[in-house]
Design a protein around this motif. Structure first.
Motif, PDB file in Angstrom:
ATOM      1  N   LYS A   9       0.304  -1.293   0.070  1.00  0.00           N
ATOM      2  CA  LYS A   9       0.530   0.284  -0.291  1.00  0.00           C
ATOM      3  C   LYS A   9       0.889   1.448  -0.326  1.00  0.00           C
ATOM      4  CE  LYS A   9      -4.213  -2.122   0.379  1.00  0.00           C
ATOM      5  NZ  LYS A   9      -5.062  -1.515  -1.387  1.00  0.00           N
ATOM      6  N   VAL A  10       2.191   0.960   0.692  1.00  0.00           N
ATOM      7  CA  VAL A  10       3.142   2.365   1.336  1.00  0.00           C
ATOM      8  C   VAL A  10       4.052   2.257  -0.071  1.00  0.00           C
ATOM      9  CG1 VAL A  10       4.134   3.707   2.734  1.00  0.00           C
ATOM     10  CG2 VAL A  10       2.280   2.744   2.839  1.00  0.00           C
ATOM     11  N   GLY A  11       4.645   1.509   0.173  1.00  0.00           N
ATOM     12  CA  GLY A  11       5.611   1.078  -0.853  1.00  0.00           C
ATOM     13  C   GLY A  11       6.691   2.524  -0.535  1.00  0.00           C
ATOM     14  N   ARG A  12       8.356   1.668  -1.019  1.00  0.00           N
ATOM     15  CA  ARG A  12       9.799   2.460  -0.731  1.00  0.00           C
ATOM     16  C   ARG A  12       9.144   4.198  -0.376  1.00  0.00           C
ATOM     17  NH1 ARG A  12      15.616   0.102  -0.646  1.00  0.00           N
ATOM     18  NH2 ARG A  12      16.606   2.529  -0.604  1.00  0.00           N
ATOM     19  N   ASP A  13       8.539   4.560  -1.913  1.00  0.00           N
ATOM     20  CA  ASP A  13       8.376   5.712  -2.124  1.00  0.00           C
ATOM     21  C   ASP A  13       7.365   6.607  -0.959  1.00  0.00           C
ATOM     22  OD1 ASP A  13       9.754   5.654  -4.510  1.00  0.00           O
ATOM     23  OD2 ASP A  13       7.647   5.416  -6.149  1.00  0.00           O
ATOM     24  N   GLY A  14       6.387   5.749  -0.752  1.00  0.00           N
ATOM     25  CA  GLY A  14       6.023   6.558   0.494  1.00  0.00           C
ATOM     26  C   GLY A  14       6.702   6.418   1.947  1.00  0.00           C
ATOM     27  N   ILE A  15       7.555   5.438   2.714  1.00  0.00           N
ATOM     28  CA  ILE A  15       8.483   5.657   3.514  1.00  0.00           C
ATOM     29  C   ILE A  15       9.615   7.068   3.663  1.00  0.00           C
ATOM     30  CG2 ILE A  15       9.929   3.967   4.609  1.00  0.00           C
ATOM     31  CD1 ILE A  15       7.490   3.088   4.726  1.00  0.00           C
ATOM     32  N   GLU A  16       9.906   7.233   1.936  1.00  0.00           N
ATOM     33  CA  GLU A  16      11.163   7.797   1.809  1.00  0.00           C
ATOM     34  C   GLU A  16       9.139   9.295   2.337  1.00  0.00           C
ATOM     35  OE1 GLU A  16      12.954   7.029  -1.761  1.00  0.00           O
ATOM     36  OE2 GLU A  16      13.944   5.524  -0.586  1.00  0.00           O
ATOM     37  N   ARG A  17       8.731   9.396   1.736  1.00  0.00           N
ATOM     38  CA  ARG A  17       8.659  10.384   2.069  1.00  0.00           C
ATOM     39  C   ARG A  17       7.592  10.834   3.350  1.00  0.00           C
ATOM     40  NH1 ARG A  17       5.071   8.972  -2.218  1.00  0.00           N
ATOM     41  NH2 ARG A  17       3.310   8.866  -0.504  1.00  0.00           N
ATOM     42  N   MET A  18       7.484   9.937   3.969  1.00  0.00           N
ATOM     43  CA  MET A  18       7.130   9.915   5.220  1.00  0.00           C
ATOM     44  C   MET A  18       8.140  10.195   6.450  1.00  0.00           C
ATOM     45  SD  MET A  18       5.351   7.584   7.897  1.00  0.00           S
ATOM     46  CE  MET A  18       6.613   5.939   7.217  1.00  0.00           C
TER      47      MET A  18
END
Length: 134
Positions: A9-18
């Motif tokens: 649901k989040v992906g690597r990109d989402g973790i990095e953005r967060m």
């Protein structure tokens, strides 16, 4: 916690953005800001990002750079009480909002962040004064 669901649901990109959104808030925060060494926010951001990708996605970058996470030992120089725990979770929640993390994953991550932050507490209720290690 379902790590596969979160990464789907989040992906690597989402973790990095967060993580980026979290560290945008840290310098001006009266509780957490003083705990971070001057000039090391980039390093702190990298370490948190790598740790989360290790824990949630099995990415070995963190352990290749730093070995076993040893979270309690690495955080012992900081006085972490309920106030610090709650603020860290509060800023992570806000960062998830800023990064548009989907609600199902956000709920799981919130519980994970609360568990980790509580595990790092090393001060009794009432806490102490924050300081930076030298």
């Amino acid at each position: 916690m379902n790590e596969n669901f979160i990464m789907e649901k989040v992906g690597r990109d989402g973790i990095e953005r967060m993580v980026k959104h979290f560290y945008k808030r840290v310098p001006g925060d009266s509780i957490l800001g003083p705990m971070y060494p001057e000039g090391d926010l980039v390093g702190a951001e990298e370490r948190l990002r790598d740790f989360l990708l290790f824990r949630l996605a099995g990415d070995e970058t963190y352990t290749q750079k730093r070995g076993h996470p040893r979270l309690r030992a690495r955080h012992m120089p900081f006085q972490i009480g309920i106030r610090e725990r709650d603020r860290w979770v509060e800023l992570m929640d806000a960062a998830m909002d800023d990064a548009d993390i989907v609600e199902d994953a956000k709920a799981m991550l919130h519980d994970f962040f609360l568990q980790v932050a509580d595990f790092l507490r090393n001060m009794p209720e009432g806490g102490g004064v924050n300081f930076r290690p030298r």
